[in-house]
Motif scaffolding. Structure first.
Motif, short mmCIF file in Angstrom:
data_model
loop_
_atom_site.label_atom_id
_atom_site.label_comp_id
_atom_site.label_asym_id
_atom_site.label_seq_id
_atom_site.Cartn_x
_atom_site.Cartn_y
_atom_site.Cartn_z
N PHE A 129 -28.23 -19.42 -65.80
CA PHE A 129 -29.29 -19.74 -66.75
C PHE A 129 -30.31 -18.60 -66.82
O PHE A 129 -30.56 -17.90 -65.83
N HIS A 130 -30.93 -18.43 -67.98
CA HIS A 130 -32.00 -17.46 -68.13
C HIS A 130 -33.07 -17.62 -67.03
O HIS A 130 -33.58 -16.63 -66.49
N ASP A 131 -33.41 -18.86 -66.73
CA ASP A 131 -34.48 -19.13 -65.77
C ASP A 131 -34.18 -18.52 -64.41
O ASP A 131 -35.09 -17.98 -63.75
N LEU A 132 -32.93 -18.60 -63.96
CA LEU A 132 -32.56 -18.06 -62.66
C LEU A 132 -32.66 -16.54 -62.65
O LEU A 132 -33.14 -15.94 -61.68
N VAL A 133 -32.20 -15.91 -63.73
CA VAL A 133 -32.28 -14.46 -63.82
C VAL A 133 -33.74 -14.02 -63.82
O VAL A 133 -34.12 -13.03 -63.17
N LEU A 134 -34.59 -14.75 -64.52
CA LEU A 134 -36.02 -14.45 -64.54
C LEU A 134 -36.62 -14.55 -63.13
O LEU A 134 -37.40 -13.68 -62.71
N THR A 135 -36.26 -15.57 -62.39
CA THR A 135 -36.75 -15.74 -61.03
C THR A 135 -36.34 -14.56 -60.15
O THR A 135 -37.15 -14.03 -59.37
N ALA A 193 -33.62 -5.67 -66.25
CA ALA A 193 -34.91 -5.27 -65.69
C ALA A 193 -35.77 -4.59 -66.74
O ALA A 193 -36.99 -4.80 -66.80
N ALA A 194 -35.16 -3.77 -67.58
CA ALA A 194 -35.90 -3.08 -68.64
C ALA A 194 -36.46 -4.09 -69.64
O ALA A 194 -37.61 -3.97 -70.10
N ALA A 195 -35.67 -5.10 -69.99
CA ALA A 195 -36.15 -6.15 -70.91
C ALA A 195 -37.30 -6.93 -70.28
O ALA A 195 -38.29 -7.26 -70.95
N TYR A 196 -37.18 -7.22 -69.00
CA TYR A 196 -38.23 -7.92 -68.26
C TYR A 196 -39.53 -7.12 -68.29
O TYR A 196 -40.61 -7.66 -68.56
N GLN A 197 -39.43 -5.81 -68.02
CA GLN A 197 -40.62 -4.98 -68.01
C GLN A 197 -41.22 -4.84 -69.43
O GLN A 197 -42.44 -4.87 -69.59
N VAL A 243 -40.85 -17.98 -73.34
CA VAL A 243 -41.52 -18.57 -72.18
C VAL A 243 -42.85 -17.93 -71.87
O VAL A 243 -43.70 -18.54 -71.23
N ARG A 244 -43.05 -16.68 -72.32
CA ARG A 244 -44.29 -15.99 -72.00
C ARG A 244 -45.14 -15.66 -73.21
O ARG A 244 -46.34 -15.49 -73.10
N GLY A 245 -44.51 -15.53 -74.37
CA GLY A 245 -45.24 -15.11 -75.55
C GLY A 245 -45.25 -13.59 -75.64
O GLY A 245 -45.11 -12.89 -74.64
N GLY A 252 -45.83 -9.39 -66.45
CA GLY A 252 -46.83 -8.47 -66.98
C GLY A 252 -48.18 -8.65 -66.32
O GLY A 252 -48.42 -9.58 -65.56
N GLU A 253 -49.11 -7.74 -66.63
CA GLU A 253 -50.42 -7.77 -66.00
C GLU A 253 -51.17 -9.06 -66.36
O GLU A 253 -52.01 -9.50 -65.61
N ASN A 254 -50.84 -9.62 -67.54
CA ASN A 254 -51.53 -10.85 -67.95
C ASN A 254 -50.74 -12.11 -67.61
O ASN A 254 -51.11 -13.19 -68.02
N SER A 255 -49.63 -11.91 -66.88
CA SER A 255 -48.79 -13.06 -66.55
C SER A 255 -49.48 -13.96 -65.55
O SER A 255 -50.20 -13.50 -64.67
N SER A 256 -49.24 -15.25 -65.68
CA SER A 256 -49.85 -16.19 -64.74
C SER A 256 -49.02 -16.33 -63.49
O SER A 256 -49.45 -17.03 -62.56
N SER A 257 -47.83 -15.76 -63.42
CA SER A 257 -47.00 -15.92 -62.25
C SER A 257 -47.15 -14.73 -61.33
O SER A 257 -47.63 -13.68 -61.73
#
Length: 257
Positions: A129-135, A193-197, A243-245, A252-257
């Motif tokens: 799932f996307h969620d697991l890769v994000l974690t 990782a590049a997409a995440y960043q 999930v983040r907008g 990201g720097e403005n991420s709540s996680s």
């Protein structure tokens, strides 16, 4: 209207399956370790398991853990037999028969137990799932340099799409092992990782590292992928945006996680 039971019905996947089945007009019971009135520990076989399956026609087995999946499946199968359940639907993972990882071996063993249970059954294997890769990427992004496994790809799929498919299968007849379900893209971890960043507005050095071992070797070979079954529609980049907008990307720097 069919009476159904969803194990793990409060989890990431299970709660979505419950929503879809109820939306289709079915009577749905939710089984989890803490969800009343069917609070059941499937691994230990404790709680009102027989009450949960009595009068149920279809069981969708979404409950899973790092340990005890085989015992949980056995207890569920025995209760389903006693209750005369006609259809058991199980969500598994692409590559459980090819990746030398304990959790995958247990999932594969559960598939075998279900197939030999004497019940009508359906097994769907999905990619991660996307969620697991994000974690995972969130953990890898904590150091100043983002180290990722070299030569390893993934094919993340949207959990909501998997829930749609499971609900469809639960409403149908037992079908055995159905075609796998994979995400729309196979991407190496450096690309993920590049997409995440990019989603988070960060620029960190991404360093692929070649790791040893049979497990990583199986992953490098693509044993956990289903490129021929890239039926998912939501890409990983689209998931990150959802999930983040666009201004609060994952990590990201403005991420709540």
């Amino acid at each position: 209207m069919t009476t159904m039971l969803v194990t793990g019905g409060t989890g990431t996947l299970g709660r979505l399956v419950v929503e879809r089945l109820r939306g289709a007009g079915h009577e749905v019971r939710v089984l989890s370790r803490s969800s009343q009135p069917y609070a059941v520990d499937l691994v230990k076989g404790t709680g009102p398991l027989d009450d949960a399956v009595t009068g149920v026609e279809v069981v969708v087995h979404c409950a899973s853990g790092q340990r005890g999946d085989e015992a949980a499946a056995w207890n569920l199968i025995e209760a389903a037999r006693r209750a005369g359940v006609r259809h058991l639907v199980y969500i598994s993972i692409v590559g459980v028969d090819r990746v030398p990882f304990g959790y995958y071996r247990a999932k594969h063993a559960v598939e075998g137990r279900i197939a030999s249970s004497g019940l009508g059954w359906t097994v769907l294997r999905a990619t991660q799932f996307h969620d697991l890769v994000l974690t995972l990427l969130t953990a890898l992004a904590r150091p100043p340099v983002m180290f990722v496994p070299a030569g390893v790809a993934d094919q993340p799929v949207e959990v909501r799409e998997v829930a749609d498919r499971l609900a469809e299968l639960a409403a149908g007849e037992p079908a055995g092992r159905v075609p796998d379900m994979g995400g729309p893209q196979v991407l190496e971890f450096r690309e993920l990782a590049a997409a995440y960043q990019a989603a988070g507005g960060r620029r960190r050095r991404i360093v692929p590292v070649r790791l040893p071992g049979k497990l990583v070797g199986a992953l490098r070979s693509g044993a956990h992928l289903a490129p021929e079954r890239a039926v998912g529609r939501v890409t990983f980049a689209e998931f990150l945006t959802s999930v983040r907008g666009p201004s609060k990307g994952a990590g990201g720097e403005n991420s709540s996680s």
